[in-house]
Scaffold this motif. Sequence first.
Motif, PDB file in Angstrom:
ATOM      1  N   GLY A 111      -2.506  25.332 -27.146  1.00 17.09           N
ATOM      2  CA  GLY A 111      -2.884  25.304 -25.856  1.00 17.09           C
ATOM      3  C   GLY A 111      -3.074  23.941 -25.483  1.00 17.09           C
ATOM      4  O   GLY A 111      -3.462  23.417 -24.243  1.00 17.09           O
ATOM      5  N   ALA A 112      -3.048  22.862 -26.414  1.00 14.57           N
ATOM      6  CA  ALA A 112      -3.363  21.502 -26.275  1.00 14.57           C
ATOM      7  C   ALA A 112      -2.019  20.942 -25.191  1.00 14.57           C
ATOM      8  O   ALA A 112      -1.041  21.615 -25.393  1.00 14.57           O
ATOM      9  N   PRO A 113      -2.342  19.742 -24.803  1.00 13.99           N
ATOM     10  CA  PRO A 113      -1.313  19.136 -23.613  1.00 13.99           C
ATOM     11  C   PRO A 113      -0.057  18.977 -24.633  1.00 13.99           C
ATOM     12  O   PRO A 113       1.076  18.875 -23.963  1.00 13.99           O
ATOM     13  N   LEU A 114       0.072  18.797 -25.931  1.00 14.52           N
ATOM     14  CA  LEU A 114       1.217  18.572 -26.612  1.00 14.52           C
ATOM     15  C   LEU A 114       1.814  19.832 -27.114  1.00 14.52           C
ATOM     16  O   LEU A 114       3.023  19.847 -27.515  1.00 14.52           O
ATOM     17  N   ASP A 115       1.299  20.968 -27.362  1.00 15.03           N
ATOM     18  CA  ASP A 115       1.648  22.050 -27.549  1.00 15.03           C
ATOM     19  C   ASP A 115       2.838  22.712 -26.835  1.00 15.03           C
ATOM     20  O   ASP A 115       2.775  22.937 -25.595  1.00 15.03           O
ATOM     21  N   GLY A 116       3.784  22.562 -27.356  1.00 10.20           N
ATOM     22  CA  GLY A 116       5.320  23.105 -26.738  1.00 10.20           C
ATOM     23  C   GLY A 116       5.993  22.018 -26.160  1.00 10.20           C
ATOM     24  O   GLY A 116       7.193  22.276 -25.627  1.00 10.20           O
ATOM     25  N   ARG A 117       5.609  20.843 -26.175  1.00  8.60           N
ATOM     26  CA  ARG A 117       6.172  19.752 -25.570  1.00  8.60           C
ATOM     27  C   ARG A 117       7.432  18.950 -26.478  1.00  8.60           C
ATOM     28  O   ARG A 117       7.033  19.020 -27.761  1.00  8.60           O
ATOM     29  N   THR A 118       8.354  18.623 -25.876  1.00  4.14           N
ATOM     30  CA  THR A 118       9.124  17.691 -26.894  1.00  4.14           C
ATOM     31  C   THR A 118       8.662  16.308 -27.054  1.00  4.14           C
ATOM     32  O   THR A 118       7.726  15.936 -26.104  1.00  4.14           O
ATOM     33  N   LEU A 119       9.074  15.433 -28.219  1.00  2.00           N
ATOM     34  CA  LEU A 119       8.604  14.303 -28.066  1.00  2.00           C
ATOM     35  C   LEU A 119       8.923  13.425 -27.098  1.00  2.00           C
ATOM     36  O   LEU A 119       8.351  12.488 -26.401  1.00  2.00           O
ATOM     37  N   LYS A 120      10.347  13.741 -26.565  1.00  4.98           N
ATOM     38  CA  LYS A 120      10.813  12.820 -25.437  1.00  4.98           C
ATOM     39  C   LYS A 120       9.868  13.078 -24.271  1.00  4.98           C
ATOM     40  O   LYS A 120       9.513  12.074 -23.479  1.00  4.98           O
ATOM     41  N   ASP A 121       9.528  14.126 -23.897  1.00  5.47           N
ATOM     42  CA  ASP A 121       8.529  14.603 -22.699  1.00  5.47           C
ATOM     43  C   ASP A 121       7.278  13.767 -23.108  1.00  5.47           C
ATOM     44  O   ASP A 121       6.578  13.604 -22.099  1.00  5.47           O
ATOM     45  N   ALA A 122       6.697  14.020 -24.254  1.00  3.36           N
ATOM     46  CA  ALA A 122       5.332  13.716 -24.444  1.00  3.36           C
ATOM     47  C   ALA A 122       5.127  12.106 -24.422  1.00  3.36           C
ATOM     48  O   ALA A 122       4.101  11.643 -24.191  1.00  3.36           O
ATOM     49  N   GLN A 123       6.110  11.300 -24.670  1.00  2.20           N
ATOM     50  CA  GLN A 123       6.239   9.949 -24.493  1.00  2.20           C
ATOM     51  C   GLN A 123       5.029   9.240 -25.313  1.00  2.20           C
ATOM     52  O   GLN A 123       4.289   8.436 -24.906  1.00  2.20           O
ATOM     53  N   LEU A 124       4.724   9.631 -26.552  1.00  2.00           N
ATOM     54  CA  LEU A 124       3.489   9.419 -27.371  1.00  2.00           C
ATOM     55  C   LEU A 124       3.432   7.793 -27.417  1.00  2.00           C
ATOM     56  O   LEU A 124       2.268   7.358 -27.334  1.00  2.00           O
ATOM     57  N   GLU A 125       4.233   7.108 -27.764  1.00  2.65           N
ATOM     58  CA  GLU A 125       4.427   5.647 -28.124  1.00  2.65           C
ATOM     59  C   GLU A 125       3.969   5.040 -26.808  1.00  2.65           C
ATOM     60  O   GLU A 125       2.824   3.875 -26.674  1.00  2.65           O
ATOM     61  N   THR A 126       4.401   5.442 -25.541  1.00  2.28           N
ATOM     62  CA  THR A 126       4.112   4.730 -24.261  1.00  2.28           C
ATOM     63  C   THR A 126       2.488   5.344 -24.108  1.00  2.28           C
ATOM     64  O   THR A 126       1.711   4.424 -23.546  1.00  2.28           O
ATOM     65  N   GLU A 127       2.294   6.613 -24.103  1.00  2.00           N
ATOM     66  CA  GLU A 127       0.841   6.970 -23.812  1.00  2.00           C
ATOM     67  C   GLU A 127      -0.301   6.571 -24.547  1.00  2.00           C
ATOM     68  O   GLU A 127      -1.204   6.407 -24.379  1.00  2.00           O
ATOM     69  N   THR A 128      -0.081   6.257 -26.118  1.00  2.00           N
ATOM     70  CA  THR A 128      -1.192   6.292 -26.853  1.00  2.00           C
ATOM     71  C   THR A 128      -0.915   4.974 -27.827  1.00  2.00           C
ATOM     72  O   THR A 128      -1.860   4.485 -28.463  1.00  2.00           O
ATOM     73  N   GLY A 129       0.226   4.510 -27.613  1.00  2.00           N
ATOM     74  CA  GLY A 129       0.621   3.301 -28.652  1.00  2.00           C
ATOM     75  C   GLY A 129       0.846   3.815 -30.250  1.00  2.00           C
ATOM     76  O   GLY A 129       1.171   2.945 -30.919  1.00  2.00           O
ATOM     77  N   GLY A 159       0.706   9.652 -37.549  1.00  2.00           N
ATOM     78  CA  GLY A 159       1.123   8.364 -36.782  1.00  2.00           C
ATOM     79  C   GLY A 159       0.334   7.093 -37.299  1.00  2.00           C
ATOM     80  O   GLY A 159      -0.695   7.072 -37.689  1.00  2.00           O
ATOM     81  N   SER A 160       0.835   5.933 -36.709  1.00  2.00           N
ATOM     82  CA  SER A 160       0.318   4.677 -36.906  1.00  2.00           C
ATOM     83  C   SER A 160       0.475   4.222 -35.517  1.00  2.00           C
ATOM     84  O   SER A 160       1.115   4.089 -34.870  1.00  2.00           O
ATOM     85  N   GLY A 161      -1.021   3.394 -35.260  1.00  2.00           N
ATOM     86  CA  GLY A 161      -1.066   2.738 -34.075  1.00  2.00           C
ATOM     87  C   GLY A 161      -2.271   2.084 -33.813  1.00  2.00           C
ATOM     88  O   GLY A 161      -3.171   1.978 -34.787  1.00  2.00           O
ATOM     89  N   PRO A 162      -2.617   1.459 -32.632  1.00  2.00           N
ATOM     90  CA  PRO A 162      -3.924   0.844 -32.549  1.00  2.00           C
ATOM     91  C   PRO A 162      -5.055   1.866 -32.422  1.00  2.00           C
ATOM     92  O   PRO A 162      -5.203   3.085 -32.064  1.00  2.00           O
ATOM     93  N   ASP A 163      -6.188   1.366 -32.803  1.00  2.00           N
ATOM     94  CA  ASP A 163      -7.349   2.122 -33.007  1.00  2.00           C
ATOM     95  C   ASP A 163      -7.952   2.748 -31.626  1.00  2.00           C
ATOM     96  O   ASP A 163      -8.460   3.894 -31.569  1.00  2.00           O
ATOM     97  N   GLU A 164      -7.559   1.831 -30.629  1.00  2.00           N
ATOM     98  CA  GLU A 164      -8.009   2.297 -29.394  1.00  2.00           C
ATOM     99  C   GLU A 164      -7.056   3.522 -28.816  1.00  2.00           C
ATOM    100  O   GLU A 164      -7.409   4.315 -27.893  1.00  2.00           O
ATOM    101  N   GLY A 165      -5.966   3.912 -29.289  1.00  2.00           N
ATOM    102  CA  GLY A 165      -5.158   4.790 -29.355  1.00  2.00           C
ATOM    103  C   GLY A 165      -5.505   6.259 -29.687  1.00  2.00           C
ATOM    104  O   GLY A 165      -4.891   7.266 -29.397  1.00  2.00           O
ATOM    105  N   GLN A 166      -6.490   6.202 -30.718  1.00  2.00           N
ATOM    106  CA  GLN A 166      -6.942   7.165 -31.596  1.00  2.00           C
ATOM    107  C   GLN A 166      -7.493   8.381 -30.535  1.00  2.00           C
ATOM    108  O   GLN A 166      -6.922   9.650 -30.559  1.00  2.00           O
ATOM    109  N   PRO A 167      -8.250   8.253 -29.729  1.00  2.00           N
ATOM    110  CA  PRO A 167      -8.873   9.248 -28.975  1.00  2.00           C
ATOM    111  C   PRO A 167      -7.805   9.679 -27.841  1.00  2.00           C
ATOM    112  O   PRO A 167      -7.931  11.088 -27.563  1.00  2.00           O
ATOM    113  N   LEU A 168      -6.873   9.019 -27.382  1.00  2.00           N
ATOM    114  CA  LEU A 168      -5.982   9.493 -26.740  1.00  2.00           C
ATOM    115  C   LEU A 168      -4.948  10.425 -27.425  1.00  2.00           C
ATOM    116  O   LEU A 168      -4.631  11.461 -26.760  1.00  2.00           O
TER     117      LEU A 168
END
Length: 198
Positions: A111-129, A159-168
Amino acid sequence: MKNISEVAVGLAYSALLFNDQSLAAEVSQLEDRLDEMRERLEVWVMRSAADEVDPSPLRGLLHLGAAAEEIGDAAQQMVWLVEEGEEMHPIVAVALGDADEVITRVPVAAGAPLDGRTLKDAQLETETGFYLLAIRRAGRYLYRPRGPVRIAAGDELIGSGPDEGQPLLAELCGYHILEDDETGEIELVPVAAGQRPG
């Protein structure tokens, strides 16, 4: 080969950070794949050279293959401590802690926001870094997952990214982060359905 060598380094770093034997084993498997790919590349280049008037331009492919395979070897050497169950030297622990980017591993809740979404739709790099190195699903890894891959509850994102993106990233996976001020330890706490972390 380039992609696999990059993933091997990222997973090796993750294996050290989490002292995770399964990640270390994945690095070793990737290194084995790189060895096999280099052999196939060399055979392909030799066959192609027979058809070329001047085969010297093909040398670049051999250099790239050798470089990728050496990176894989280095990644395998990085995880030696984990594979052998050796204690990490305090200097290595400090170096891992001082990196600009962090490596994180977050499970995806039902039931999480990512559950069932494609990576293309999720845009993780843009949303979280965060850049996804792999998804662990049913004990196996999907390396460098891309656009059409659908995220499912029970997946574990690495994944790897900026510390401030972890909560997102944690929020998108259905969790919020609680950090112990004294130890710096991070705990993932499930977010109640429909409730946003505060």
